[in-house]
Write a protein that holds these residues in place. Structure first.
Motif, PDB file in Angstrom:
ATOM      1  N   LYS A 152       9.048 -53.633 -17.899  1.00 40.44           N
ATOM      2  CA  LYS A 152      10.026 -54.716 -17.804  1.00 40.44           C
ATOM      3  C   LYS A 152       9.427 -55.701 -16.831  1.00 40.44           C
ATOM      4  O   LYS A 152       9.013 -55.308 -15.742  1.00 40.44           O
ATOM      5  CB  LYS A 152      11.330 -54.196 -17.206  1.00 40.44           C
ATOM      6  CG  LYS A 152      12.369 -53.774 -18.189  1.00 40.44           C
ATOM      7  CD  LYS A 152      13.639 -53.512 -17.410  1.00 40.44           C
ATOM      8  CE  LYS A 152      14.713 -52.988 -18.333  1.00 40.44           C
ATOM      9  NZ  LYS A 152      15.925 -52.714 -17.578  1.00 40.44           N
ATOM     10  N   ALA A 153       9.360 -56.964 -17.207  1.00 44.63           N
ATOM     11  CA  ALA A 153       8.772 -57.933 -16.277  1.00 44.63           C
ATOM     12  C   ALA A 153       9.333 -59.311 -16.522  1.00 44.63           C
ATOM     13  O   ALA A 153       9.733 -59.648 -17.635  1.00 44.63           O
ATOM     14  CB  ALA A 153       7.252 -57.948 -16.435  1.00 44.63           C
ATOM     15  N   ARG A 154       9.332 -60.093 -15.461  1.00 46.25           N
ATOM     16  CA  ARG A 154       9.722 -61.492 -15.517  1.00 46.25           C
ATOM     17  C   ARG A 154       8.641 -62.283 -14.834  1.00 46.25           C
ATOM     18  O   ARG A 154       8.120 -61.849 -13.814  1.00 46.25           O
ATOM     19  CB  ARG A 154      11.008 -61.700 -14.713  1.00 46.25           C
ATOM     20  CG  ARG A 154      12.250 -61.613 -15.520  1.00 46.25           C
ATOM     21  CD  ARG A 154      13.301 -62.546 -14.955  1.00 46.25           C
ATOM     22  NE  ARG A 154      14.401 -62.566 -15.894  1.00 46.25           N
ATOM     23  CZ  ARG A 154      15.536 -61.896 -15.712  1.00 46.25           C
ATOM     24  NH1 ARG A 154      15.723 -61.210 -14.631  1.00 46.25           N
ATOM     25  NH2 ARG A 154      16.478 -61.945 -16.614  1.00 46.25           N
ATOM     26  N   PRO A 155       8.301 -63.461 -15.369  1.00 48.48           N
ATOM     27  CA  PRO A 155       7.328 -64.286 -14.641  1.00 48.48           C
ATOM     28  C   PRO A 155       7.851 -64.582 -13.251  1.00 48.48           C
ATOM     29  O   PRO A 155       9.054 -64.752 -13.055  1.00 48.48           O
ATOM     30  CB  PRO A 155       7.247 -65.564 -15.481  1.00 48.48           C
ATOM     31  CG  PRO A 155       7.707 -65.164 -16.839  1.00 48.48           C
ATOM     32  CD  PRO A 155       8.712 -64.074 -16.630  1.00 48.48           C
ATOM     33  N   GLU A 156       6.922 -64.633 -12.296  1.00 48.71           N
ATOM     34  CA  GLU A 156       7.292 -64.865 -10.914  1.00 48.71           C
ATOM     35  C   GLU A 156       8.086 -66.159 -10.809  1.00 48.71           C
ATOM     36  O   GLU A 156       7.708 -67.176 -11.377  1.00 48.71           O
ATOM     37  CB  GLU A 156       6.020 -64.960 -10.064  1.00 48.71           C
ATOM     38  CG  GLU A 156       6.216 -64.534  -8.644  1.00 48.71           C
ATOM     39  CD  GLU A 156       4.914 -64.648  -7.880  1.00 48.71           C
ATOM     40  OE1 GLU A 156       3.873 -64.244  -8.422  1.00 48.71           O
ATOM     41  OE2 GLU A 156       4.962 -65.157  -6.750  1.00 48.71           O
ATOM     42  N   GLY A 157       9.170 -66.117 -10.104  1.00 47.87           N
ATOM     43  CA  GLY A 157       9.941 -67.341  -9.894  1.00 47.87           C
ATOM     44  C   GLY A 157      10.933 -67.634 -11.002  1.00 47.87           C
ATOM     45  O   GLY A 157      11.759 -68.510 -10.881  1.00 47.87           O
ATOM     46  N   GLN A 158      10.847 -66.894 -12.107  1.00 45.62           N
ATOM     47  CA  GLN A 158      11.829 -67.116 -13.169  1.00 45.62           C
ATOM     48  C   GLN A 158      12.953 -66.113 -12.980  1.00 45.62           C
ATOM     49  O   GLN A 158      12.803 -64.923 -13.255  1.00 45.62           O
ATOM     50  CB  GLN A 158      11.184 -66.949 -14.546  1.00 45.62           C
ATOM     51  CG  GLN A 158      12.163 -67.166 -15.678  1.00 45.62           C
ATOM     52  CD  GLN A 158      11.500 -67.063 -17.040  1.00 45.62           C
ATOM     53  OE1 GLN A 158      10.302 -67.228 -17.168  1.00 45.62           O
ATOM     54  NE2 GLN A 158      12.286 -66.785 -18.064  1.00 45.62           N
ATOM     55  N   ARG A 159      14.087 -66.595 -12.515  1.00 48.16           N
ATOM     56  CA  ARG A 159      15.163 -65.681 -12.172  1.00 48.16           C
ATOM     57  C   ARG A 159      16.028 -65.365 -13.399  1.00 48.16           C
ATOM     58  O   ARG A 159      16.502 -64.279 -13.580  1.00 48.16           O
ATOM     59  CB  ARG A 159      16.036 -66.277 -11.078  1.00 48.16           C
ATOM     60  CG  ARG A 159      15.342 -66.336  -9.733  1.00 48.16           C
ATOM     61  CD  ARG A 159      15.523 -65.062  -8.917  1.00 48.16           C
ATOM     62  NE  ARG A 159      14.392 -64.865  -8.028  1.00 48.16           N
ATOM     63  CZ  ARG A 159      13.349 -64.120  -8.350  1.00 48.16           C
ATOM     64  NH1 ARG A 159      13.292 -63.478  -9.491  1.00 48.16           N
ATOM     65  NH2 ARG A 159      12.346 -63.992  -7.516  1.00 48.16           N
ATOM     66  N   GLU A 160      16.262 -66.392 -14.207  1.00 45.04           N
ATOM     67  CA  GLU A 160      17.182 -66.208 -15.337  1.00 45.04           C
ATOM     68  C   GLU A 160      16.359 -66.267 -16.632  1.00 45.04           C
ATOM     69  O   GLU A 160      15.154 -66.386 -16.612  1.00 45.04           O
ATOM     70  CB  GLU A 160      18.275 -67.283 -15.307  1.00 45.04           C
ATOM     71  CG  GLU A 160      17.846 -68.696 -15.687  1.00 45.04           C
ATOM     72  CD  GLU A 160      16.734 -69.236 -14.795  1.00 45.04           C
ATOM     73  OE1 GLU A 160      16.001 -70.103 -15.274  1.00 45.04           O
ATOM     74  OE2 GLU A 160      16.587 -68.774 -13.641  1.00 45.04           O
ATOM     75  N   GLY A 161      17.027 -66.192 -17.731  1.00 42.02           N
ATOM     76  CA  GLY A 161      16.369 -66.359 -19.024  1.00 42.02           C
ATOM     77  C   GLY A 161      15.704 -65.084 -19.494  1.00 42.02           C
ATOM     78  O   GLY A 161      16.092 -63.979 -19.130  1.00 42.02           O
ATOM     79  N   HIS A 162      14.658 -65.283 -20.300  1.00 43.10           N
ATOM     80  CA  HIS A 162      14.059 -64.145 -20.984  1.00 43.10           C
ATOM     81  C   HIS A 162      13.353 -63.197 -20.032  1.00 43.10           C
ATOM     82  O   HIS A 162      12.701 -63.620 -19.091  1.00 43.10           O
ATOM     83  CB  HIS A 162      13.055 -64.639 -22.016  1.00 43.10           C
ATOM     84  CG  HIS A 162      13.639 -65.597 -22.988  1.00 43.10           C
ATOM     85  ND1 HIS A 162      14.499 -65.218 -23.979  1.00 43.10           N
ATOM     86  CD2 HIS A 162      13.494 -66.948 -23.116  1.00 43.10           C
ATOM     87  CE1 HIS A 162      14.866 -66.277 -24.681  1.00 43.10           C
ATOM     88  NE2 HIS A 162      14.273 -67.351 -24.179  1.00 43.10           N
TER      89      HIS A 162
END
Lengths: 490, 312, 323
Positions: free
Chosen positions: A270-280
């Motif tokens: 599970k990962a989110r691009p750094e700095g992207q808090r919301e969204g995909h």
């Protein structure tokens, strides 16, 4: 067009080899005055090599080069500049520790003596105003203080500045890769203006729309050869994509690998691009092949590295539940150990399992390397030869063997097929699918859209964020490019 | 013969041989055995520090331990103070010296890691602090080594110092560490390409930590041995090892660009340097000229050997 | 480069961390001066500064020498022994037969130029080469002057002993030197090329400049300022000693770093380097003496100052990265 007559540069039968790889295989190419030549082709088709030869930073192994009708021997960067040929390289060639004005001075010998700083500042400042009105760059800014987009503006503007040397041709290699839509439009408008003034350009871009709308002539490269050259009006997107080719080979067998029902398999990443808090949020389950798409350098590699770091320590943005291995795409900087043999390069990730007691067992490492050489088809007379004796594609296979041979259950792939021949690619695609069916999870960043056909799900990146998620049946070149630009199009 | 000549370490041994032959030609063979014994005795210390330095240098460009001389000086004082002339305390003293060296190595690594300063500066600044500690700690230190210890460091069997036997065994061990332990392979991988090593799952920081600690510990041991051999500790006992530890690594065929190490070459290079000094002494060369020649030979060897393209 | 660099996009307000960083050299000098003033009021006077800073000029010159090679991502570990060598030549040959002395000193600068060419052409690590050279210079110094002695030329003594009105000589000299080098390296058009070679050598090469020439020029300048440093040193101490310059290697590197220079990337500051050198010169002995630091620990204090400043910089640049 007032100056349609007159040839600026012409290549005949140019060849260039890197080891066993034929980067250029007999290329004929020319640019006339008042042309904007769009140069397209997949990665590894030979565009960059061609550009380096035109700019004088690379020399052909065979073939001839003529500028203004005069054959050139001992062609170099300096000579190219004197003849009015400039190049904006994809990797930035500004000195980060200098100011914008000082960087302008560095490329103009004639700016010296009293008041040089003012003159250099005026030269670059005026050109920036001309190309990118409202750019907000002060010539006294230090380059490393500027965000990447502004650096690219400076570099482009610098290439168009004129002092004593003439200016006839500017080669722009992906000039809009870091520019927003507004600045891109400004640049393309300027390119057209320059063309009318008799300054030719070569425009290299992955964005086919850009090429179709701006170029006066389009040249298509494939596998080190020029496969088509025609006025821009002779192309539409479909013909361009078809001519670039490369995908037909396995597009057919796409139907074979039907969507698998993996919705209930355990989540591995599970990962989110750094700095992207919301969204995909990127989610990968066991046995899935996940594609990371979008334009080059928009945060895909960063996300992979975050996932990789998460395997050795806690990270806020990424979570993994199993061992991770990475297949590097930039072989020289991220993958190869150049002093080592093929066998040593393959085994380095698995040494801990190839020991008796504390000592590494030579017979076990050798057997391991031989097994993987056979399974993945590394073509070499001796597994103990130096890794650099292999062609690029086979080096890449060795890196695949390193990752797939390891105990990792999650494999990250950082655009690993750059500059790899189509045969190797198809072999590796098969291997990846087989491994996925056996339960391994793949995160696959690729800049080649047809590779996404292998993926169960694709995340499209733009400016460091995930802007779209496509299911396997939705994936198409069109769709990916559309999503890549969904945000920020003016 | 051809395969032998292709070994990178053979040249250092050839150099040592040439220098040795020149010396005995000059003395007409008088005292040959003595020259060899003395050369082996001194080479041992250079080999031990050189091996530590080799591991550090193999980590790649910029990695070097400049704190070895101060480290050696401090460890020599620690060993002498702990042993306090008492044969029963030899083992404890050796352990104390080892610990002192280890602490220096760990401190070096922490400076490099926490302050993110290049190892050259980190080890240089730490060496100044160590030097002060040593000056203050070893002030007026006139303790002789325990008699048993001093004898041990000077014992010879058929003219070969016992320390030389021990050190050969140590070198064999170092070679095994380098080629057969995961740690050694990791050092070589990091030296070739630190980023690729990280991405190939090598625990880069742990390996760097171990390497600086190992180099420090070896410096500590050397300090203790030197104090025994020279029958006393002193602040400047390790001074010559600043240059010579680096020189034997480079002359011995280890790549200054990192990733390629060579253990046997250290022996050849250490013998070469020691015999070179012996030769210059035999020829009656003044101390100034000796320094000049040593410096020039090192620059010359690096120019001849170090021409390979650094990777970055 | 394959690593996507983290870049904050958007308008740039005043960057306080960067400003702090630029002011750090002056700030640390200020702290040292204030510390001395609070320990001993009388030190803050014309005579006090003249005495406290009497060795500041040679240190500043050696620091600038080091700064030139650091600009192009190299390091000179032989600058200390080189200053000592120049000192010995100055106290002997330059005094006794000026023509010979001048020839030798010019030849020594030539050696530096040749080293620059050698390091570039053979792609050698400058640390090892200069470490070897440090033995050469030390040996030559011992050959020229086996025991301390010799005599400084009269003109040099007169120059170094000059007493300008109101402002002590070392401060005047430091300002002049800093301004001259600042102009040469930061304000001339070729200076931009030289710094650019440290920032992005490939780009400078692509723009048609000779990297070999930039290395030779920078090493030559290091040699020149090393010579100036040795002259100034002997003009102050009046006689020579082969070991007189040995501490200058660390002092010079420390001065450059304290002055805001960086080891790689061509980011240096001549004014900062001179301020750094003054800080080191004052912190090295006067401050420690006033603070009653025992002589044993003065060397350690130098190392500690360096470590503290580096630590401060790491803290500041972390803030900068987060900003």
């Amino acid at each position: 067009m007032p100056q349609s007559i007159g040839q600026i540069i012409k290549l005949d039968g140019v060849e260039r080899h890197f080891g066993a790889v034929r980067a250029l295989d007999g290329v004929d190419f020319k640019v006339d005055a008042g042309e904007c030549v769009g140069l397209v082709g997949h990665n590894g088709a030979g565009k960059s090599t061609l550009m380096h030869i035109l700019a004088g930073t690379g020399t052909p192994d065979r073939g001839s080069l003529a500028v203004g009708g005069a054959a050139q021997t001992g062609y170099s960067v300096g000579r190219a500049r004197q003849l009015g040929i400039r190049c904006v390289f994809q990797e930035l060639s500004l000195c980060p520790n200098l100011t914008v004005a000082e960087n302008a001075r560095v490329s103009h010998r004639s700016i010296e003596g009293w008041g040089w700083r003012k003159r250099a500042a005026a030269l670059i400042g005026d050109k920036l105003d001309e190309i990118f009105p409202g750019h907000g760059i002060d010539p006294n800014d230090i380059v490393s203080d500027l965000p990447i987009g502004k650096r690219q503006m400076v570099e482009v503007a610098r290439a168009f500045t004129v002092t004593t040397d003439p200016l006839k041709l500017v080669i722009l290699d992906e000039p809009t890769s870091s520019l927003d839509a507004h600045a891109s439009a400004q640049l393309l408008a300027y390119v057209e203006k320059a063309r009318q003034a008799g300054i030719s350009t070569i425009l290299i871009s992955h964005l086919l729309g850009e090429i179709l709308s701006s170029a006066s002539r389009i040249v298509v490269m494939r596998d080190g050869k020029v496969v088509a050259s025609d006025v821009a009006g002779g192309f539409d997107r479909t013909r361009l994509v078809a001519t670039m080719g490369g995908a037909e080979g396995h597009r057919a067998d796409r139907t074979k690998t039907e969507a698998r029902a993996l919705g209930h398999a355990p989540v591995k990443v599970k990962a989110r691009p750094e700095g992207q808090r919301e969204g995909h949020e990127l989610v990968a389950r066991e046995g899935e092949i996940i594609g990371l798409a979008g334009l080059a350098g928009h945060g895909q590699t960063r996300l992979l590295l975050d996932v990789f770091r998460a395997s050795t320590g806690k990270r806020p943005d990424a979570e993994v539940t199993d061992k991770v291995a990475l297949v590097a795409g930039d072989r020289q900087t991220d993958g190869i150990f150049p002093l080592w043999s093929i066998a040593e390069n393959i085994t380095v990730r698995s040494l801990a399992r190839l020991r008796r007691g504390l000592l590494i067992a030579p017979d076990m490492t050798r057997q391991f390397a031989l097994d993987w050489q056979k399974r993945i088809g590394i073509r070499t007379p001796d597994i103990d030869n130096n890794i650099l004796s292999l062609s690029g594609g086979n080096q890449q296979k060795a890196l695949f063997a390193r990752a797939l041979g390891s105990d990792a259950r999650i494999i990250l792939m950082d655009d690993p097929m750059r500059g790899v021949d189509i045969g190797t690619k198809l072999e590796v695609y098969d291997l990846v699918r087989r491994e996925a069916e056996a339960g391994r999870t793949f995160l696959w960043y690729t800049t080649e859209t047809e590779e996404l056909d292998n993926c169960d799900r694709v995340y499209v990146f733009r400016n460091g964020r995930i802007v779209a998620v496509l299911d396997r049946h939705e994936v198409s070149e069109e769709k990916v490019i559309q999503s890549s630009f969904a945000e920020g199009v003016a | 013969m051809k395969t032998l000549l292709s070994k990178p370490w053979i040249w250092s041994f050839l150099g040592a041989l040439v220098v040795f032959l020149a010396t005995i030609a000059f003395t007409r063979g008088v005292g040959t055995g003595g020259i060899l014994t003395a050369a082996l005795s001194l080479a041992v210390f250079t080999v031990i520090v050189g091996t530590g330095q080799m591991f550090v240098i193999t980590l790649g460009p910029g990695n070097v331990d400049l704190s070895l001389p101060a480290n050696i000086g401090l460890a020599s004082a620690v060993a002498m103070k702990v042993m306090d002339g008492n044969d029963a305390m030899i083992a404890v003293g050796l352990l104390a010296a080892l610990g002192s060296g280890l602490a220096v190595g760990v401190a070096n690594y922490l400076l490099i890691r926490l302050l993110r300063i290049p190892p050259i500066i980190a080890t240089l600044s730490s060496s100044f602090i160590i030097l002060s500690i040593d000056i203050s700690y070893g002030r007026g230190l006139q303790i002789k080594p325990p008699p048993g210890y001093a004898d041990f460091t000077n014992i010879q069997i058929v003219g070969i110092p016992i320390l030389a036997f021990v050190t050969v065994a140590f070198s064999v061990g170092a070679a095994i560490v380098l080629s057969r332990l995961v740690y050694g392979r990791s050092v070589l991988a990091i030296g070739q390409n630190i980023r690729a090593a990280w991405l190939a799952g090598v625990p880069v920081e742990r390996v760097r930590f171990l390497t600086y600690a190992l180099c420090g510990a070896l410096g500590g041991i050397t300090g203790a041995l030197l104090a025994g051999y020279f029958r006393g500790a002193s602040v400047d006992i390790g001074n010559e090892y600043l240059l010579s530890s680096i020189a034997v690594v480079v002359i011995g065929g280890t790549s200054v660009a990192g990733g390629k190490a060579n253990v046997p070459g250290i022996w050849g290079a250490a013998l070469f340097l020691v015999l070179l000094l012996t030769m210059l002494n035999t020829f009656g060369v003044s101390p100034g000229l000796r320094l000049v020649l040593t410096g020039l030979i090192i620059v010359g060897v690096i120019t001849a050997a170090g021409g390979q393209k650094a990777l970055r | 480069m394959s690593l996507g660099s983290a870049q904050a996009v958007g308008a740039r307000p005043i960057n306080w961390a960067r400003l702090m960083r630029a002011l750090l050299p002056a700030l640390s000098l200020g702290i040292v001066v204030v510390a001395i003033a609070s320990l001993n009021q009388r030190a803050i006077s014309y005579l006090g500064f003249t005495l406290m800073l009497n060795l500041a000029i040679p240190i500043a010159l050696a620091t600038l020498a080091q700064m030139f090679v650091i600009t192009i991502n190299e390091l000179d570990l032989s600058i200390g022994p080189f200053v000592g060598f120049v000192g010995c030549v100055t106290a002997t040959w330059l005094h006794d037969s000026p023509l010979l002395g001048i020839t030798v000193l010019i030849a020594a600068i030539g050696v530096y130029v040749a080293l620059g060419a050698l390091i570039h052409l053979r792609n050698l690590p400058s640390i090892v080469v200069t470490l070897g050279m440090s033995f050469v210079w030390q040996g030559l110094a011992i050959l020229i002057l086996p025991t301390p002695g010799g005599k400084a030329p009269e003109w040099l003594l007169a120059l170094m002993g000059f007493k300008p009105p109101f402002i002590p000589m070392p401060i005047v000299a430091a300002i002049v030197i800093a301004l001259v080098v600042h102009f040469g390296l930061m304000r001339t058009s070729y200076g931009a090329v030289l710094r650019g070679a440290g920032g992005n050598g490939q780009a400078i090469g692509r723009a048609g400049w000779s990297l070999l020439r930039t290395k030779m020029v920078m090493f030559g300048l290091t040699g020149l300022f090393g010579v100036l440093s040795g002259l100034a040193l002997i003009g102050t101490t009046t006689s020579g000693d082969a070991n007189i310059g040995n501490g200058y290697t660390l002092l010079s590197i420390a001065g450059v770093i304290l002055g805001g220079g960086e080891f790689v990337g061509g980011r240096v500051s001549p004014v900062g380097a001179v301020i750094g050198a003054l800080t080191m010169a004052m912190a090295a002995s006067p401050l420690l003496t006033f603070m009653h630091v025992p002589p044993d620990w003065q060397v350690a204090a130098n190392g500690a100052i360096l470590i503290i400043v580096l630590a401060a910089r790491v803290l500041i640049s972390r803030k900068e990265a987060n900003a």
